[in-house]
Design a protein around this motif. Structure first.
Motif, mmCIF file in Angstrom:
data_model
loop_
_atom_site.group_PDB
_atom_site.id
_atom_site.type_symbol
_atom_site.label_atom_id
_atom_site.label_comp_id
_atom_site.label_asym_id
_atom_site.label_seq_id
_atom_site.Cartn_x
_atom_site.Cartn_y
_atom_site.Cartn_z
ATOM 1 N N HIS A 221 -7.678 -15.207 8.448
ATOM 2 C CA HIS A 221 -7.843 -15.080 7.009
ATOM 3 C C HIS A 221 -7.320 -13.719 6.583
ATOM 4 N N SER A 222 -7.280 -13.490 5.293
ATOM 5 C CA SER A 222 -6.765 -12.237 4.756
ATOM 6 C C SER A 222 -7.925 -11.324 4.386
ATOM 7 N N PRO A 223 -7.768 -10.004 4.598
ATOM 8 C CA PRO A 223 -8.848 -9.071 4.252
ATOM 9 C C PRO A 223 -8.852 -8.681 2.781
ATOM 10 N N ASP A 224 -8.460 -9.624 1.882
ATOM 11 C CA ASP A 224 -8.416 -9.294 0.458
ATOM 12 C C ASP A 224 -9.789 -8.926 -0.079
ATOM 13 N N HIS A 225 -10.841 -9.457 0.566
ATOM 14 C CA HIS A 225 -12.186 -9.195 0.059
ATOM 15 C C HIS A 225 -12.699 -7.820 0.464
ATOM 16 N N VAL A 226 -11.933 -7.059 1.263
ATOM 17 C CA VAL A 226 -12.310 -5.685 1.586
ATOM 18 C C VAL A 226 -11.975 -4.832 0.373
ATOM 19 N N THR A 227 -13.009 -4.403 -0.342
ATOM 20 C CA THR A 227 -12.807 -3.694 -1.596
ATOM 21 C C THR A 227 -13.408 -2.297 -1.518
ATOM 22 N N GLY A 228 -13.293 -1.583 -2.612
ATOM 23 C CA GLY A 228 -13.829 -0.227 -2.682
ATOM 24 C C GLY A 228 -12.740 0.765 -3.029
ATOM 25 N N ASP A 229 -13.165 1.968 -3.374
ATOM 26 C CA ASP A 229 -12.205 3.019 -3.685
ATOM 27 C C ASP A 229 -11.434 3.405 -2.427
ATOM 28 N N PRO A 230 -10.105 3.547 -2.522
ATOM 29 C CA PRO A 230 -9.324 3.939 -1.344
ATOM 30 C C PRO A 230 -9.726 5.321 -0.846
ATOM 31 N N VAL A 363 1.077 3.676 0.095
ATOM 32 C CA VAL A 363 0.705 2.513 0.901
ATOM 33 C C VAL A 363 -0.807 2.464 1.010
ATOM 34 N N THR A 364 -1.366 1.302 0.744
ATOM 35 C CA THR A 364 -2.802 1.080 0.860
ATOM 36 C C THR A 364 -3.048 0.186 2.062
ATOM 37 N N LEU A 365 -3.852 0.670 2.994
ATOM 38 C CA LEU A 365 -4.204 -0.096 4.188
ATOM 39 C C LEU A 365 -5.591 -0.696 3.965
ATOM 40 N N ARG A 366 -5.652 -2.012 3.951
ATOM 41 C CA ARG A 366 -6.916 -2.725 3.761
ATOM 42 C C ARG A 366 -7.309 -3.303 5.116
ATOM 43 N N ALA A 367 -8.267 -2.669 5.769
ATOM 44 C CA ALA A 367 -8.598 -3.018 7.160
ATOM 45 C C ALA A 367 -9.965 -3.668 7.259
ATOM 46 N N GLU A 368 -10.022 -4.703 8.069
ATOM 47 C CA GLU A 368 -11.295 -5.354 8.366
ATOM 48 C C GLU A 368 -11.450 -5.487 9.876
ATOM 49 N N ILE A 369 -12.554 -4.981 10.399
ATOM 50 C CA ILE A 369 -12.898 -5.170 11.806
ATOM 51 C C ILE A 369 -13.937 -6.282 11.845
ATOM 52 N N GLU A 370 -13.531 -7.429 12.368
ATOM 53 C CA GLU A 370 -14.404 -8.604 12.341
ATOM 54 C C GLU A 370 -15.095 -8.802 13.685
ATOM 55 N N GLY A 371 -16.390 -9.059 13.638
ATOM 56 C CA GLY A 371 -17.154 -9.348 14.840
ATOM 57 C C GLY A 371 -18.039 -8.202 15.273
#
Length: 461
Positions: A221-230, A363-371
């Motif tokens: 899936h895409s980490p689009d739901h990772v939000t917040g101020d950069p 460049v904005t890096l939207r990172a999600e560490i899942e698990g």
């Protein structure tokens, strides 16, 4: 003694000593210089592409030009050598019969050098009897933008595999491709480009322990739901100075031809989802750059994981990828992207803006560490001591709050810099006023105590 010398210098200055004034003035200039060093660069300052930052603890070696001539012996650690177009270099690696071994090579062209898409190096590891321990890996630039690129050759302990015995193995780094353009040596091909070698050993499993089974696959899936101020982050020039990121939204700026590295901790059974969103104003005359935006992932031992590229057409764009979960059993996979996700530890993300892009881009890096962190395998040794694994300090270093601390320190240094400039200016003005008053007072004293000119009568006496 120090106070006496200082008092003497000030006293001499008050009395008109040029040396004292110069000494104090030099101190003020030094204060202002230090403040300027802490102050931020003015807007619009030209950005220079950074050269690859090698490991400061690396040992310089010189590989042999022939497999039959004993080259330098590598022990676990980091080494530096150079390679030119057409060269092949050999090194000796002493292995035992229990540990998994990883010998990587980073090819780092000089900043601003010229490369070809097919230029690069090939790395291989062979046993004492000449068996290939793993597939030879070709490391190429894949475009005309020079960037640090890396991969490894391995010896994996496992039933029915080659290279299981202890002994002296042969590791080689070979130039491949037509040779590119002018390099640091100024010739028609690459000359004396930096190669950073790293040899790591991973403990084997305890005797009698069954190998862990592969984890069930998870949907992508895409980490689009990772939000917040950069959170602001500055990427490094390579593996050794990579900027630290974790779960959250991070922001940096890349200039044309620039490559930056970031590191993220992944524990067992964790996976990474990453979006790299390139912004900037829309160009009125967009011109497509074929491989304009590139994002690449490497594992803890600098092995290639996966690569994602998209064109740049003068408007915001996004490059996305995800990994499988980190698992010991992944090493048996035939898929490179799965096999490389075999460790717990720091993973690296390389982000490149093609040199043909006409402007710097945020460049904005939207990172999600899942698990959640999983149970580690039953190692017969300490993987942390060998550079593998994730510690609590690693997790804390990747928290967004730690980036805030860095921003606060940067703000503090900036404030200190401007305060220093102001204080230095005040001191300089004070010194000038003090010196003027001292000279004026000295002139008045001379006028008060001077003897009157002799008269005719006084001469007679």
């Amino acid at each position: 003694m120090r106070r006496g010398r200082t008092a003497t210098a000030i006293g001499s200055a008050a009395g008109g000593s040029t040396a004292g004034v110069r000494a104090l003035g030099a101190g003020i200039v030094l204060c202002i210089s230090c403040a300027l060093a802490q102050a931020p660069a003015p807007a619009g300052a030209t950005s220079r592409l950074a050269a690859y930052q090698t490991d400061p603890g690396a040992k310089t070696v010189r590989g042999s030009s022939s497999a039959g001539v004993a080259g330098p012996r590598l022990k676990p650690g980091t080494y530096l050598d150079t390679i030119s177009a057409g060269e092949r270099k050999f090194y000796r690696v002493e292995l035992d019969a229990t540990a998994n071994a990883y010998v990587s090579a980073v090819l780092a062209p000089p900043a601003g050098g010229e490369v070809g898409a097919a230029d690069g190096i090939r790395v291989s590891l062979r046993s004492p009897d000449g068996a290939e321990c793993s597939d030879s890996n070709d490391i190429t630039f894949g475009g005309t933008t020079p960037l640090p690129t890396a991969d490894y050759s391995t010896r994996r302990i496992g039933t029915g595999r080659e290279c299981q015995e202890a002994g002296e193995y042969l590791y080689s780094v070979e130039w491949i491709g037509p040779g590119g353009g002018s390099g640091s040596g100024g010739g028609s091909g690459a000359e004396d480009w930096t190669v950073e070698l790293k040899y790591m050993t991973e403990p084997g499993l305890r005797s009698g322990t069954a190998e862990p089974t592969a984890p069930a696959s998870w949907h992508a899936h895409s980490p689009d739901h990772v939000t917040g101020d950069p959170r602001r982050v500055t990427g490094g020039s390579g593996f050794n100075d990579a900027g630290t990121i974790g779960q959250g939204v991070w922001q940096d700026t890349l200039h044309p031809g620039e490559t930056r590295f970031y590191r993220v901790p992944l524990d067992w059974e964790q996976r990474l989802f990453l979006d790299a969103e390139f912004g900037g104003p829309t160009s009125p005359k967009p011109s497509a750059v074929r491989d304009g935006l590139r994002v690449t992932a490497f594992n803890t031992a600098r092995g290639f994981v996966r690569d994602s590229v998209t064109p740049y057409r003068g408007r915001p764009a996004k490059v996305s990828f995800n990994t499988v979960r980190a698992a010991f059993a992944n090493r048996t996979s035939d898929q490179d992207g799965t096999s490389a996700m075999r460790f717990s530890g720091w993973y690296y993300v390389r982000v490149t803006l093609d040199r043909q892009v006409s402007q710097a881009l945020p460049v904005t890096l939207r990172a999600e560490i899942e698990g959640e962190p999983g149970k580690p395998p039953a190692y017969d040794g300490d993987p942390l001591a060998e550079g593998f694994g994730v510690t609590e300090e690693d997790r804390e270093a990747a928290l967004p709050g730690r980036a805030d601390d860095d921003d606060a320190r940067e703000t503090l240094l900036t404030a200190v810099g401007y305060t220093g400039i102001g204080l230095g200016s005040l001191l300089l003005l004070g010194l000038l006023g003090w010196t003027a008053r001292a000279r004026l007072g000295r002139g008045r004293r001379r006028g008060r105590h001077a003897s009157p000119a002799p008269t005719r009568e006084s001469r007679a006496h």
